[in-house]
Design a protein around this motif. Structure first.
Motif, PDB file in Angstrom:
ATOM      1  N   UNK A   3     -37.936  -4.126  -4.253  1.00 28.60           N
ATOM      2  CA  UNK A   3     -39.238  -3.780  -3.676  1.00 28.60           C
ATOM      3  C   UNK A   3     -40.340  -3.825  -4.725  1.00 28.60           C
ATOM      4  N   UNK A   4     -40.050  -3.353  -5.950  1.00 24.02           N
ATOM      5  CA  UNK A   4     -41.041  -3.423  -7.027  1.00 24.02           C
ATOM      6  C   UNK A   4     -41.350  -4.877  -7.356  1.00 24.02           C
ATOM      7  N   UNK A   5     -40.324  -5.710  -7.389  1.00 28.14           N
ATOM      8  CA  UNK A   5     -40.523  -7.120  -7.694  1.00 28.14           C
ATOM      9  C   UNK A   5     -41.417  -7.774  -6.642  1.00 28.14           C
ATOM     10  N   UNK A  64     -30.950   3.991  -1.926  1.00 34.77           N
ATOM     11  CA  UNK A  64     -30.108   2.830  -2.222  1.00 34.77           C
ATOM     12  C   UNK A  64     -30.065   2.569  -3.715  1.00 34.77           C
ATOM     13  N   UNK A  65     -31.220   2.603  -4.360  1.00 34.67           N
ATOM     14  CA  UNK A  65     -31.276   2.378  -5.808  1.00 34.67           C
ATOM     15  C   UNK A  65     -30.536   3.463  -6.572  1.00 34.67           C
ATOM     16  N   UNK A  66     -30.701   4.705  -6.182  1.00 32.18           N
ATOM     17  CA  UNK A  66     -29.992   5.801  -6.844  1.00 32.18           C
ATOM     18  C   UNK A  66     -28.485   5.617  -6.707  1.00 32.18           C
ATOM     19  N   UNK A  67     -28.047   5.194  -5.555  1.00 29.61           N
ATOM     20  CA  UNK A  67     -26.622   5.027  -5.290  1.00 29.61           C
ATOM     21  C   UNK A  67     -25.987   3.934  -6.155  1.00 29.61           C
ATOM     22  N   UNK A  68     -26.794   3.029  -6.712  1.00 26.92           N
ATOM     23  CA  UNK A  68     -26.282   1.965  -7.576  1.00 26.92           C
ATOM     24  C   UNK A  68     -25.834   2.474  -8.943  1.00 26.92           C
ATOM     25  N   UNK A  69     -26.377   3.603  -9.366  1.00 25.29           N
ATOM     26  CA  UNK A  69     -26.051   4.138 -10.682  1.00 25.29           C
ATOM     27  C   UNK A  69     -24.669   4.777 -10.704  1.00 25.29           C
ATOM     28  N   UNK A  70     -24.027   4.689 -11.859  1.00 24.88           N
ATOM     29  CA  UNK A  70     -22.753   5.373 -12.082  1.00 24.88           C
ATOM     30  C   UNK A  70     -23.057   6.777 -12.602  1.00 24.88           C
ATOM     31  N   UNK A  71     -22.209   7.711 -12.274  1.00 22.84           N
ATOM     32  CA  UNK A  71     -22.376   9.070 -12.776  1.00 22.84           C
ATOM     33  C   UNK A  71     -22.710  10.038 -11.657  1.00 22.84           C
ATOM     34  N   UNK A  72     -22.959  11.280 -12.046  1.00 18.84           N
ATOM     35  CA  UNK A  72     -23.257  12.348 -11.090  1.00 18.84           C
ATOM     36  C   UNK A  72     -24.729  12.276 -10.707  1.00 18.84           C
TER      37      UNK A  72
END
Length: 159
Positions: A3-5, A64-72
């Protein structure tokens, strides 16, 4: 993000159509507070502040973007003051089965049941939030009128 792109490319197209010069150096570009700026907290957590504006599509994109990250991960989602109850239902439905802790803030979320925490107001959240709990990423997304920017500042001081 995608979306930023799209937004950046649209901005360049507007400059081209208007015959305005393209910027030569954007290295000093910074996002306005509450519009996607990221802060690395003292504890190493990345705080993503999107507390200024929210719509159904921008909520879904941010989650959706947050869910792409690994970790808690923690998503703090404030109500969308200008939206109907059905739009809030779409957010609740989308949040199901996401690999993250979820906190909902605002009256619009009172009717929904699920695996999340709920707070009536930002003030209620600030008073009851567990500042000692460790996360790798925290997303704060809401309409500006929810005042989650105050919570963001509190997290920055305590994180």
């Amino acid at each position: 993000t995608k979306e930023w792109l799209k937004s950046i490319l649209f901005g360049f197209k507007v400059l081209e159509v208007l015959g305005l010069p393209f910027p030569k150096d954007i290295s000093s570009f910074t996002l306005a507070a509450g519009r996607g700026d990221e802060t690395i907290l003292k504890n190493g957590c990345t705080l993503i502040d999107e507390s200024y504006n929210a719509s159904t599509s921008s909520m879904i994109n941010a989650i959706t973007n947050l869910n792409l990250f690994e970790g808690k991960k923690l998503a703090v989602i404030g109500e969308m003051k200008e939206s109907l109850q059905e739009e809030h239902q779409k957010i609740i439905t989308f949040l199901k089965d996401k690999d993250m802790d979820i906190i909902l803030v605002g009256e619009e979320f009172t009717k929904f049941k699920g695996n999340y925490s709920w707070f009536k107001s930002t003030e209620d959240l600030i008073l009851n939030f567990d500042y000692k709990k460790q996360y790798d990423y925290i997303l704060v997304k809401s309409s500006n009128s929810v005042n989650l920017n105050i919570f963001v500042e509190k997290i920055k001081k305590n994180g």
